[in-house]
Write an enzyme that holds these catalytic residues in place. Structure first.
Site, short mmCIF file in Angstrom:
data_model
loop_
_atom_site.label_atom_id
_atom_site.label_comp_id
_atom_site.label_asym_id
_atom_site.label_seq_id
_atom_site.Cartn_x
_atom_site.Cartn_y
_atom_site.Cartn_z
CG ASP A 1 115.86 -18.25 43.19
OD1 ASP A 1 116.28 -18.91 42.23
OD2 ASP A 1 116.48 -18.10 44.26
CD GLN B 1 123.26 -19.79 46.36
OE1 GLN B 1 123.22 -19.17 45.30
NE2 GLN B 1 122.97 -21.08 46.43
CE LYS C 1 122.78 -19.48 41.45
NZ LYS C 1 122.23 -19.67 42.79
#
Ligand code: NDP
Length: 286
Positions: free
Chosen positions: A119, A96, A52
């Site tokens: 997200d 995460q 990422k």
């Protein structure tokens, strides 16, 4: 000839478009910034976070990485989220998953400012996506929709069957398909005769987590098949390999277009995260 949907190439193209738009924002004095928070030592999570960060920098965005000890308390993590929420150079925040046992993931995800929730898991974004009033869509269904649209731009009136109703894939996928004017059927573990429903689908999105559950003779000839599943299986010769939720070889003989696993939906997920970060940065610019 079946069209094999090349997720890697489409993700690369999406990143190129994002890089162009990012350069335009940088010229206006706004560098989109993505903060990734990782708690603990889970090796797979560290691999994801590394790619990422690499891809964030490659498109010209600022990447901020926060690595916290396995034993970090929920209060300390929430304090970091509060600092990132208030930080004007941070447009997107990603925590995460999975998180260590002492931390309640839902509490943490709900603490992220909806405008920075790249997200798309915060209830405000979930609600906005559900009502078709904007919001940030979760990365995997967002990427899956881009793949469907790479095959066919007008989806109005098509029958889409989504196999799986999770909050991160199945349910938001339904909303995105409805926005495209599909007729949508959602299938889950209590559904009767899943095969018959899938056979009626012009578009199949499989997000089940069961290796090769969807067989070739479930696929309507000419359908578009999007396989979100990522399952590690051990083959007869003892080797480990990744398979999707669709029996690829069988389904590819019948479908008009199909995503492989790996190389289909997977590569789109980080590109979609960057697209969401760009969207958040544009919103900051007004
Ligand atoms: P979940 O386990 O959260 O959800 C699975 C869904 O499948 C549930 O809704 C479940 O129904 C349904 N289901 C289970 N068994 C059956 C069955 N026999 N018939 C019909 N439906 C069934 O999984 P996720 O949505 O998180 O992920 C699904 C897959 O996608 C996994 O393989 C995962 O690894 C992969 N994935 C891939 C990503 C990517 O970037 N490519 C990102 C996220 C996930 P019920 O609700 O009734 O239990």
């Amino acid at each position: 000839m079946t069209h094999i949907i090349d997720g890697k190439a489409i993700a690369r193209q999406l990143r190129e478009e994002i890089a162009k738009e990012t350069a335009q924002l940088v010229a206006k004095g706004v560098t989109p910034g993505l903060a990734v928070v990782i708690v603990g030592e889970d090796p797979a999570s560290h691999v994801y976070v590394k790619s990422k960060a690499t891809q964030t920098v490659e498109v010209g965005m600022a990447s901020f990485k926060h690595v916290l000890d396995e034993g970090t308390s929920q209060a300390d993590l929430l304090a970091l989220i509060a600092r990132l929420n208030a930080d004007p150079v941070v447009d997107g925040i990603l925590v995460q998953l999975p998180l260590p046992r002492q931390i309640d993931a839902e509490t943490v995800l709900h603490a992220i400012l909806p405008a920075k929730d790249v997200d798309g898991f915060h209830p405000v974004n979930v609600g906005q996506v559900a009502t078709g009033s904007g919001g940030i869509a979760p990365c995997t269904p967002f990427g899956a929709m881009k793949l469907i649209k790479s095959v066919r731009s007008d989806l109005a009136g098509l029958h889409a069957v989504v196999v799986g109703r999770s909050n991160i894939v199945g349910k938001p996928m339904v909303q995105l398909l409805l926005d495209e004017h599909c007729t949508v059927t959602v299938v889950h573990s209590r559904t009767q005769d899943v095969a018959a429903l899938v056979r009626a689908a012009d578009i199949v999105v499989a997000a089940v987590g069961r290796p090769e559950m969807i067989r070739g003779d479930w696929i309507k000839p000419g359908a578009i098949v999007i396989d979100v599943g990522i399952n590690r299986v051990i083959t007869e010769d003892g080797k480990s390999r990744l398979v999707g939720d669709v029996a690829y070889e069988e389904a590819a003989k019948v479908a008009a277009a199909i995503t492989p696993v790996p190389g289909g939906v997977g590569p789109m997920t980080i590109a979609s995260l960057l697209a969401n970060t760009l969207q958040a940065a544009k919103a900051r610019l007004g």
